[in-house]
Design a protein around this motif. Structure first.
Motif, PDB file in Angstrom:
ATOM      1  N   ASP A   5       0.848  -1.193   0.000  1.00  0.00           N
ATOM      2  CA  ASP A   5       0.000   0.000   0.000  1.00  0.00           C
ATOM      3  C   ASP A   5       0.885   1.246   0.000  1.00  0.00           C
ATOM      4  O   ASP A   5       1.792   1.368   0.816  1.00  0.00           O
ATOM      5  CB  ASP A   5      -0.893  -0.018   1.241  1.00  0.00           C
ATOM      6  N   ARG A   6       0.619   2.165  -0.912  1.00  0.00           N
ATOM      7  CA  ARG A   6       1.362   3.425  -0.971  1.00  0.00           C
ATOM      8  C   ARG A   6       0.449   4.639  -0.802  1.00  0.00           C
ATOM      9  O   ARG A   6       0.899   5.775  -0.968  1.00  0.00           O
ATOM     10  CB  ARG A   6       2.120   3.538  -2.297  1.00  0.00           C
ATOM     11  N   SER A   7      -0.810   4.415  -0.471  1.00  0.00           N
ATOM     12  CA  SER A   7      -1.753   5.529  -0.373  1.00  0.00           C
ATOM     13  C   SER A   7      -1.372   6.505   0.735  1.00  0.00           C
ATOM     14  O   SER A   7      -1.715   7.693   0.660  1.00  0.00           O
ATOM     15  CB  SER A   7      -3.169   4.994  -0.133  1.00  0.00           C
ATOM     16  N   TRP A   8      -0.652   6.049   1.746  1.00  0.00           N
ATOM     17  CA  TRP A   8      -0.273   6.917   2.856  1.00  0.00           C
ATOM     18  C   TRP A   8       0.679   8.027   2.412  1.00  0.00           C
ATOM     19  O   TRP A   8       0.799   9.048   3.083  1.00  0.00           O
ATOM     20  CB  TRP A   8       0.378   6.084   3.970  1.00  0.00           C
ATOM     21  N   LEU A   9       1.328   7.840   1.272  1.00  0.00           N
ATOM     22  CA  LEU A   9       2.233   8.879   0.779  1.00  0.00           C
ATOM     23  C   LEU A   9       1.472  10.103   0.268  1.00  0.00           C
ATOM     24  O   LEU A   9       2.044  11.190   0.150  1.00  0.00           O
ATOM     25  CB  LEU A   9       3.100   8.318  -0.344  1.00  0.00           C
ATOM     26  N   ASP A  10       0.182   9.924  -0.028  1.00  0.00           N
ATOM     27  CA  ASP A  10      -0.632  11.027  -0.538  1.00  0.00           C
ATOM     28  C   ASP A  10      -1.403  11.740   0.565  1.00  0.00           C
ATOM     29  O   ASP A  10      -2.141  12.697   0.278  1.00  0.00           O
ATOM     30  CB  ASP A  10      -1.619  10.497  -1.589  1.00  0.00           C
ATOM     31  N   GLU A  11      -1.274  11.298   1.805  1.00  0.00           N
ATOM     32  CA  GLU A  11      -1.987  11.944   2.906  1.00  0.00           C
ATOM     33  C   GLU A  11      -1.362  13.304   3.219  1.00  0.00           C
ATOM     34  O   GLU A  11      -0.176  13.540   2.949  1.00  0.00           O
ATOM     35  CB  GLU A  11      -1.951  11.042   4.140  1.00  0.00           C
ATOM     36  N   PRO A  12      -2.152  14.229   3.792  1.00  0.00           N
ATOM     37  CA  PRO A  12      -1.611  15.553   4.136  1.00  0.00           C
ATOM     38  C   PRO A  12      -0.454  15.428   5.116  1.00  0.00           C
ATOM     39  O   PRO A  12      -0.386  14.471   5.910  1.00  0.00           O
ATOM     40  CB  PRO A  12      -2.812  16.272   4.778  1.00  0.00           C
ATOM     41  N   PRO A  13       0.510  16.352   5.073  1.00  0.00           N
ATOM     42  CA  PRO A  13       1.637  16.277   6.006  1.00  0.00           C
ATOM     43  C   PRO A  13       1.193  16.437   7.447  1.00  0.00           C
ATOM     44  O   PRO A  13       0.197  17.092   7.748  1.00  0.00           O
ATOM     45  CB  PRO A  13       2.543  17.437   5.562  1.00  0.00           C
ATOM     46  N   VAL A  14       1.945  15.810   8.347  1.00  0.00           N
ATOM     47  CA  VAL A  14       1.717  15.949   9.787  1.00  0.00           C
ATOM     48  C   VAL A  14       2.386  17.243  10.246  1.00  0.00           C
ATOM     49  O   VAL A  14       3.522  17.529   9.856  1.00  0.00           O
ATOM     50  CB  VAL A  14       2.296  14.736  10.544  1.00  0.00           C
ATOM     51  N   VAL A  15       1.688  18.013  11.079  1.00  0.00           N
ATOM     52  CA  VAL A  15       2.191  19.308  11.514  1.00  0.00           C
ATOM     53  C   VAL A  15       2.388  19.300  13.028  1.00  0.00           C
ATOM     54  O   VAL A  15       1.553  18.773  13.777  1.00  0.00           O
ATOM     55  CB  VAL A  15       1.214  20.438  11.118  1.00  0.00           C
ATOM     56  N   HIS A  16       3.518  19.869  13.469  1.00  0.00           N
ATOM     57  CA  HIS A  16       3.813  19.999  14.904  1.00  0.00           C
ATOM     58  C   HIS A  16       4.461  21.363  15.094  1.00  0.00           C
ATOM     59  O   HIS A  16       5.655  21.533  14.840  1.00  0.00           O
ATOM     60  CB  HIS A  16       4.732  18.874  15.366  1.00  0.00           C
ATOM     61  N   GLY A  17       3.673  22.339  15.522  1.00  0.00           N
ATOM     62  CA  GLY A  17       4.179  23.703  15.603  1.00  0.00           C
ATOM     63  C   GLY A  17       4.471  24.223  14.209  1.00  0.00           C
ATOM     64  O   GLY A  17       3.625  24.187  13.318  1.00  0.00           O
ATOM     65  N   THR A  18       5.680  24.709  13.993  1.00  0.00           N
ATOM     66  CA  THR A  18       6.072  25.200  12.668  1.00  0.00           C
ATOM     67  C   THR A  18       6.679  24.106  11.799  1.00  0.00           C
ATOM     68  O   THR A  18       7.000  24.347  10.632  1.00  0.00           O
ATOM     69  CB  THR A  18       7.099  26.343  12.815  1.00  0.00           C
ATOM     70  N   TRP A  19       6.847  22.917  12.350  1.00  0.00           N
ATOM     71  CA  TRP A  19       7.437  21.804  11.618  1.00  0.00           C
ATOM     72  C   TRP A  19       6.343  21.014  10.897  1.00  0.00           C
ATOM     73  O   TRP A  19       5.235  20.857  11.420  1.00  0.00           O
ATOM     74  CB  TRP A  19       8.182  20.883  12.578  1.00  0.00           C
ATOM     75  N   GLN A  20       6.628  20.477   9.721  1.00  0.00           N
ATOM     76  CA  GLN A  20       5.711  19.563   9.060  1.00  0.00           C
ATOM     77  C   GLN A  20       6.494  18.431   8.405  1.00  0.00           C
ATOM     78  O   GLN A  20       7.648  18.588   8.015  1.00  0.00           O
ATOM     79  CB  GLN A  20       4.825  20.274   8.045  1.00  0.00           C
ATOM     80  N   SER A  21       5.841  17.302   8.307  1.00  0.00           N
ATOM     81  CA  SER A  21       6.503  16.097   7.820  1.00  0.00           C
ATOM     82  C   SER A  21       6.794  16.194   6.331  1.00  0.00           C
ATOM     83  O   SER A  21       6.158  16.942   5.586  1.00  0.00           O
ATOM     84  CB  SER A  21       5.631  14.867   8.096  1.00  0.00           C
ATOM     85  N   SER A  22       7.764  15.390   5.908  1.00  0.00           N
ATOM     86  CA  SER A  22       8.130  15.300   4.500  1.00  0.00           C
ATOM     87  C   SER A  22       8.439  13.849   4.176  1.00  0.00           C
ATOM     88  O   SER A  22       8.687  13.025   5.061  1.00  0.00           O
ATOM     89  CB  SER A  22       9.350  16.178   4.198  1.00  0.00           C
ATOM     90  N   VAL A  23       8.423  13.524   2.899  1.00  0.00           N
ATOM     91  CA  VAL A  23       8.737  12.174   2.433  1.00  0.00           C
ATOM     92  C   VAL A  23      10.226  12.097   2.134  1.00  0.00           C
ATOM     93  O   VAL A  23      10.782  12.961   1.452  1.00  0.00           O
ATOM     94  CB  VAL A  23       7.916  11.816   1.187  1.00  0.00           C
ATOM     95  N   GLU A  24      10.876  11.072   2.656  1.00  0.00           N
ATOM     96  CA  GLU A  24      12.302  10.867   2.443  1.00  0.00           C
ATOM     97  C   GLU A  24      12.502   9.600   1.633  1.00  0.00           C
ATOM     98  O   GLU A  24      11.924   8.556   1.942  1.00  0.00           O
ATOM     99  CB  GLU A  24      13.018  10.750   3.792  1.00  0.00           C
ATOM    100  N   ARG A  25      13.324   9.673   0.599  1.00  0.00           N
ATOM    101  CA  ARG A  25      13.607   8.518  -0.253  1.00  0.00           C
ATOM    102  C   ARG A  25      15.108   8.222  -0.239  1.00  0.00           C
ATOM    103  O   ARG A  25      15.919   9.146  -0.216  1.00  0.00           O
ATOM    104  CB  ARG A  25      13.131   8.766  -1.688  1.00  0.00           C
ATOM    105  N   ALA A  26      15.451   6.936  -0.252  1.00  0.00           N
ATOM    106  CA  ALA A  26      16.863   6.546  -0.219  1.00  0.00           C
ATOM    107  C   ALA A  26      17.026   5.201  -0.911  1.00  0.00           C
ATOM    108  O   ALA A  26      16.079   4.420  -1.036  1.00  0.00           O
ATOM    109  CB  ALA A  26      17.366   6.472   1.218  1.00  0.00           C
ATOM    110  N   ASP A  27      18.242   4.939  -1.373  1.00  0.00           N
ATOM    111  CA  ASP A  27      18.597   3.663  -1.981  1.00  0.00           C
ATOM    112  C   ASP A  27      19.752   3.044  -1.195  1.00  0.00           C
ATOM    113  O   ASP A  27      20.595   3.750  -0.644  1.00  0.00           O
ATOM    114  CB  ASP A  27      19.021   3.853  -3.437  1.00  0.00           C
ATOM    115  N   ASP A  28      19.791   1.717  -1.162  1.00  0.00           N
ATOM    116  CA  ASP A  28      20.857   1.022  -0.450  1.00  0.00           C
ATOM    117  C   ASP A  28      20.948  -0.396  -1.006  1.00  0.00           C
ATOM    118  O   ASP A  28      20.117  -0.826  -1.805  1.00  0.00           O
ATOM    119  CB  ASP A  28      20.575   1.008   1.063  1.00  0.00           C
ATOM    120  N   VAL A  29      21.955  -1.114  -0.563  1.00  0.00           N
ATOM    121  CA  VAL A  29      22.119  -2.532  -0.881  1.00  0.00           C
ATOM    122  C   VAL A  29      22.164  -3.289   0.439  1.00  0.00           C
ATOM    123  O   VAL A  29      22.832  -2.858   1.389  1.00  0.00           O
ATOM    124  CB  VAL A  29      23.407  -2.774  -1.691  1.00  0.00           C
ATOM    125  N   LEU A  30      21.415  -4.372   0.520  1.00  0.00           N
ATOM    126  CA  LEU A  30      21.430  -5.193   1.721  1.00  0.00           C
ATOM    127  C   LEU A  30      22.777  -5.894   1.812  1.00  0.00           C
ATOM    128  O   LEU A  30      23.028  -6.874   1.110  1.00  0.00           O
ATOM    129  CB  LEU A  30      20.284  -6.200   1.681  1.00  0.00           C
TER     130      LEU A  30
END
Length: 297
Positions: free
Chosen positions: A16-41
């Motif tokens: 499920d990837r629908s949670w990526l389209d939800e509004p950002p979470v806000v805490h005071g002046t801070w708000q959430s963002s999506v972080e993407r990364a690549d790696d090798v196990l």
């Protein structure tokens, strides 16, 4: 003469990837963002974790539940670490300067397999912030979701991290152990905690710096990582049931565990699941449930 072909790999349902389209979470002046990364196990990290758990034989070709934590280790310039060793909050995580950090629990869902050497992609974001007030003062519960995908499977992990105001430590009294059929004891010492910190690149000083843990944060000894406790419990389940059947693993920390006592693990099979308990010094510090493939919804 007929030619036998290997069985086709089992189709893996899409996460499920629908949670990526939800509004950002806000805490005071801070708000959430999506972080993407690549790696090798890393095969080396998987082999190190295999040795840490005292497993026999060669490292597994498909990693057991909780072993994905050997990938996507934290990245932060040394100058940006907080005094406790964690990366400073305020960017991906909301600002929590001056608060003590605790790992409260997690749910890990997985489909297919991840293998050493697999290229992985991770998508992360803060999904919730809940502020509560208890006997220890204000508590901030931060929910974080991470989706790891590889060529043969994926893992979705929902963590709950608690930030609290500095307060005297409260530990529960010892509790009578349930008569569970599966038991295992792990000696908890500084080398074990250091090696797990190294595998996961966890610089939180409460796990390896005794003077900091005791004199600054007021603990009686080095603190056992919450994810390490969960990995030990998952390892107990994996020694009794086929590990590829564990598709959902959830755990909740109930008290801190320290290197002042051995870690006692117990487990019992139920209908479609395994119930697991971890104890330190007689007190229950973690409860976990490993749900098996046949029981998933």
């Amino acid at each position: 003469m007929s030619i036998e072909h290997p069985p086709a790999p089992e189709a893996v349902e899409e996460p499920d990837r629908s949670w990526l389209d939800e509004p950002p979470v806000v805490h005071g002046t801070w708000q959430s963002s999506v972080e993407r990364a690549d790696d090798v196990l890393s095969p080396a990290a998987v082999a190190n974790l295999h040795d840490l758990l005292d497993r026999a034989g060669d490292p597994p070709m498909a990693i057991p539940v909780m072993w994905h934590l050997a990938a996507f280790t934290p990245r932060s310039p040394q100058a940006e670490l907080s005094p406790d060793g964690h990366p400073r909050t305020g960017a991906f995580l909301p600002p929590m300067a001056g608060r003590q950090r605790m790992f409260a629990g997690s749910r890990v869902r997985r489909r297919g397999v991840l293998r050493p050497g697999d290229p992985l992609e991770r998508i992360s974001r803060v999904t919730s912030i809940d502020v509560k007030r208890g006997r220890a003062g204000e508590l901030v519960f931060v929910g974080v979701r991470q989706l790891l995908t590889g060529p043969r499977g994926w893992v979705c992990q929902d963590d709950t991290i608690v930030y609290r105001e500095p307060a005297p430590l409260r530990t529960p009294p010892p509790a009578a152990a349930e008569p569970d059929p599966w038991t295992r004891t792990r000696i908890i010492d500084a080398p074990l905690l250091f090696r797990y910190s190294a595998i996961t690149y966890n610089a939180h000083r409460i796990h390896y710096d005794r003077s900091y843990a005791c004199d600054v944060e007021g603990y009686p000894g080095l603190v056992v990582h919450g994810p390490l406790q969960a990995t030990l419990l998952a390892d107990l389940a994996g020694r009794h049931v086929p590990e590829d059947l564990i598709v959902d693993f959830s755990f909740r920390a109930t008290a801190p565990a320290f290197d002042t006592a051995d870690y006692e693990l117990t487990g019992r099979p139920t209908a479609g699941a395994v119930e697991l308990t971890g104890r330190s010094g007689g007190a229950v510090t973690m409860r976990a449930t490993a749900r098996l493939k046949e029981s998933r919804d």
